[in-house]
Scaffold this motif. Structure first.
Motif, PDB file in Angstrom:
ATOM      1  N   MET A 110       0.836  -1.182   0.000  1.00  0.00           N
ATOM      2  CA  MET A 110       0.000   0.000   0.000  1.00  0.00           C
ATOM      3  C   MET A 110       0.884   1.248   0.000  1.00  0.00           C
ATOM      4  SD  MET A 110      -3.328  -0.426   0.155  1.00  0.00           S
ATOM      5  CE  MET A 110      -4.016  -1.971  -0.326  1.00  0.00           C
ATOM      6  N   SER A 111       0.314   2.328  -0.457  1.00  0.00           N
ATOM      7  CA  SER A 111       1.049   3.586  -0.527  1.00  0.00           C
ATOM      8  C   SER A 111       1.085   4.273   0.841  1.00  0.00           C
ATOM      9  CB  SER A 111       0.405   4.498  -1.564  1.00  0.00           C
ATOM     10  OG  SER A 111      -0.914   4.797  -1.186  1.00  0.00           O
ATOM     11  N   SER A 112       1.886   5.326   0.906  1.00  0.00           N
ATOM     12  CA  SER A 112       1.972   6.074   2.154  1.00  0.00           C
ATOM     13  C   SER A 112       0.694   6.889   2.374  1.00  0.00           C
ATOM     14  CB  SER A 112       3.192   6.993   2.130  1.00  0.00           C
ATOM     15  OG  SER A 112       3.036   7.943   1.087  1.00  0.00           O
ATOM     16  N   THR A 113       0.569   7.463   3.536  1.00  0.00           N
ATOM     17  CA  THR A 113      -0.610   8.236   3.893  1.00  0.00           C
ATOM     18  C   THR A 113      -0.739   9.466   3.010  1.00  0.00           C
ATOM     19  OG1 THR A 113      -0.430   7.489   6.178  1.00  0.00           O
ATOM     20  CG2 THR A 113      -1.729   9.468   5.783  1.00  0.00           C
ATOM     21  N   LEU A 114      -1.933   9.715   2.551  1.00  0.00           N
ATOM     22  CA  LEU A 114      -2.245  10.887   1.732  1.00  0.00           C
ATOM     23  C   LEU A 114      -2.217  12.131   2.611  1.00  0.00           C
ATOM     24  CD1 LEU A 114      -3.235  10.860  -1.295  1.00  0.00           C
ATOM     25  CD2 LEU A 114      -5.507  11.211  -0.387  1.00  0.00           C
ATOM     26  N   THR A 115      -1.613  13.205   2.123  1.00  0.00           N
ATOM     27  CA  THR A 115      -1.630  14.474   2.855  1.00  0.00           C
ATOM     28  C   THR A 115      -2.798  15.320   2.361  1.00  0.00           C
ATOM     29  OG1 THR A 115      -0.241  15.642   1.265  1.00  0.00           O
ATOM     30  CG2 THR A 115       0.894  14.451   3.051  1.00  0.00           C
ATOM     31  N   ALA A 116      -3.105  16.389   3.087  1.00  0.00           N
ATOM     32  CA  ALA A 116      -4.156  17.310   2.654  1.00  0.00           C
ATOM     33  C   ALA A 116      -3.819  17.869   1.277  1.00  0.00           C
ATOM     34  CB  ALA A 116      -4.325  18.433   3.677  1.00  0.00           C
ATOM     35  N   ARG A 117      -2.563  18.199   1.029  1.00  0.00           N
ATOM     36  CA  ARG A 117      -2.146  18.716  -0.287  1.00  0.00           C
ATOM     37  C   ARG A 117      -2.422  17.686  -1.373  1.00  0.00           C
ATOM     38  NH1 ARG A 117       3.324  20.955  -0.075  1.00  0.00           N
ATOM     39  NH2 ARG A 117       2.159  22.799   0.452  1.00  0.00           N
ATOM     40  N   ASP A 118      -2.072  16.406  -1.120  1.00  0.00           N
ATOM     41  CA  ASP A 118      -2.326  15.343  -2.104  1.00  0.00           C
ATOM     42  C   ASP A 118      -3.817  15.253  -2.423  1.00  0.00           C
ATOM     43  OD1 ASP A 118       0.408  14.624  -1.986  1.00  0.00           O
ATOM     44  OD2 ASP A 118       0.019  13.111  -0.437  1.00  0.00           O
ATOM     45  N   VAL A 160      -8.080  17.987  13.957  1.00  0.00           N
ATOM     46  CA  VAL A 160      -7.829  18.004  15.400  1.00  0.00           C
ATOM     47  C   VAL A 160      -6.320  17.967  15.646  1.00  0.00           C
ATOM     48  CG1 VAL A 160     -10.008  16.884  16.004  1.00  0.00           C
ATOM     49  CG2 VAL A 160      -7.993  15.489  15.622  1.00  0.00           C
ATOM     50  N   LYS A 161      -5.921  18.463  16.807  1.00  0.00           N
ATOM     51  CA  LYS A 161      -4.505  18.429  17.198  1.00  0.00           C
ATOM     52  C   LYS A 161      -4.313  17.336  18.245  1.00  0.00           C
ATOM     53  CE  LYS A 161      -3.404  23.219  16.225  1.00  0.00           C
ATOM     54  NZ  LYS A 161      -2.494  23.077  15.124  1.00  0.00           N
ATOM     55  N   ASP A 162      -3.184  16.620  18.125  1.00  0.00           N
ATOM     56  CA  ASP A 162      -2.877  15.610  19.123  1.00  0.00           C
ATOM     57  C   ASP A 162      -2.141  16.254  20.297  1.00  0.00           C
ATOM     58  OD1 ASP A 162      -0.209  15.919  18.363  1.00  0.00           O
ATOM     59  OD2 ASP A 162      -0.100  14.011  17.297  1.00  0.00           O
ATOM     60  N   ALA A 163      -1.691  15.445  21.248  1.00  0.00           N
ATOM     61  CA  ALA A 163      -1.040  15.958  22.454  1.00  0.00           C
ATOM     62  C   ALA A 163       0.251  16.717  22.150  1.00  0.00           C
ATOM     63  CB  ALA A 163      -0.752  14.802  23.413  1.00  0.00           C
ATOM     64  N   LEU A 164       0.864  16.441  20.986  1.00  0.00           N
ATOM     65  CA  LEU A 164       2.102  17.122  20.605  1.00  0.00           C
ATOM     66  C   LEU A 164       1.835  18.330  19.702  1.00  0.00           C
ATOM     67  CD1 LEU A 164       4.323  13.989  19.906  1.00  0.00           C
ATOM     68  CD2 LEU A 164       4.258  15.419  21.967  1.00  0.00           C
ATOM     69  N   GLY A 165       0.561  18.647  19.474  1.00  0.00           N
ATOM     70  CA  GLY A 165       0.212  19.799  18.662  1.00  0.00           C
ATOM     71  C   GLY A 165       0.186  19.546  17.166  1.00  0.00           C
ATOM     72  N   ARG A 166       0.339  18.273  16.757  1.00  0.00           N
ATOM     73  CA  ARG A 166       0.293  17.937  15.331  1.00  0.00           C
ATOM     74  C   ARG A 166      -1.157  17.787  14.887  1.00  0.00           C
ATOM     75  NH1 ARG A 166       4.244  12.961  16.306  1.00  0.00           N
ATOM     76  NH2 ARG A 166       2.396  12.563  17.554  1.00  0.00           N
ATOM     77  N   THR A 167      -1.482  18.351  13.741  1.00  0.00           N
ATOM     78  CA  THR A 167      -2.846  18.293  13.222  1.00  0.00           C
ATOM     79  C   THR A 167      -3.039  17.055  12.366  1.00  0.00           C
ATOM     80  OG1 THR A 167      -2.999  20.700  13.207  1.00  0.00           O
ATOM     81  CG2 THR A 167      -4.576  19.512  11.827  1.00  0.00           C
ATOM     82  N   THR A 168      -4.165  16.406  12.546  1.00  0.00           N
ATOM     83  CA  THR A 168      -4.602  15.310  11.685  1.00  0.00           C
ATOM     84  C   THR A 168      -6.008  15.642  11.215  1.00  0.00           C
ATOM     85  OG1 THR A 168      -3.291  13.681  12.906  1.00  0.00           O
ATOM     86  CG2 THR A 168      -5.101  12.835  11.577  1.00  0.00           C
ATOM     87  N   VAL A 169      -6.284  15.360   9.946  1.00  0.00           N
ATOM     88  CA  VAL A 169      -7.603  15.610   9.376  1.00  0.00           C
ATOM     89  C   VAL A 169      -8.341  14.281   9.253  1.00  0.00           C
ATOM     90  CG1 VAL A 169      -8.842  16.414   7.329  1.00  0.00           C
ATOM     91  CG2 VAL A 169      -6.820  17.644   8.120  1.00  0.00           C
ATOM     92  N   TYR A 170      -9.576  14.258   9.716  1.00  0.00           N
ATOM     93  CA  TYR A 170     -10.430  13.067   9.614  1.00  0.00           C
ATOM     94  C   TYR A 170     -11.567  13.351   8.650  1.00  0.00           C
ATOM     95  CZ  TYR A 170      -7.937  11.235  13.608  1.00  0.00           C
ATOM     96  OH  TYR A 170      -6.951  10.770  14.434  1.00  0.00           O
ATOM     97  N   VAL A 171     -11.751  12.448   7.701  1.00  0.00           N
ATOM     98  CA  VAL A 171     -12.887  12.504   6.786  1.00  0.00           C
ATOM     99  C   VAL A 171     -13.910  11.541   7.363  1.00  0.00           C
ATOM    100  CG1 VAL A 171     -13.668  12.085   4.423  1.00  0.00           C
ATOM    101  CG2 VAL A 171     -11.374  13.002   4.839  1.00  0.00           C
TER     102      VAL A 171
END
Length: 91
Positions: A1-9, A43-54
């Motif tokens: 499988m391919s790597s995780t898609l980014t918002a830009r992708d 949403v931001k995780d405990a380290l402040g990194r943003t993840t987008v959920y569809v």
């Protein structure tokens, strides 16, 4: 499988199609069904990194077309088995 898609992708891929085209989620490679999209939530995780959920609507809308499962690498291309035509005799 391919790597995780980014918002830009995702934006790049979606910008290549008509903006009025419906978008569906293809879920579960072993038993693929498609689902409608309800929202996109960041949403931001405990380290402040943003993840987008569809998010999906919880309503299976039918099987994913075979050309999608092949393009996704989930299934090999297949053809329906040939069946001999038989006549049913009038009774």
């Amino acid at each position: 499988m391919s790597s995780t898609l980014t918002a830009r992708d995702l934006i790049d891929r979606l910008s290549a199609v008509d903006p009025e085209t419906p978008v569906r989620l293809a879920i579960n490679p072993l038993f693929p069904f498609h689902h409608g999209i309800v929202d996109v939530i960041a949403v931001k995780d405990a380290l402040g990194r943003t993840t987008v959920y569809v998010t999906e609507d919880g309503d299976q809308q039918g099987p994913v077309p075979p050309e999608v499962t092949v393009a996704a690498g989930w299934h090999e291309p297949t053809e329906a088995p040939r069946r001999p035509r038989t006549c049913i005799a009038a009774q």
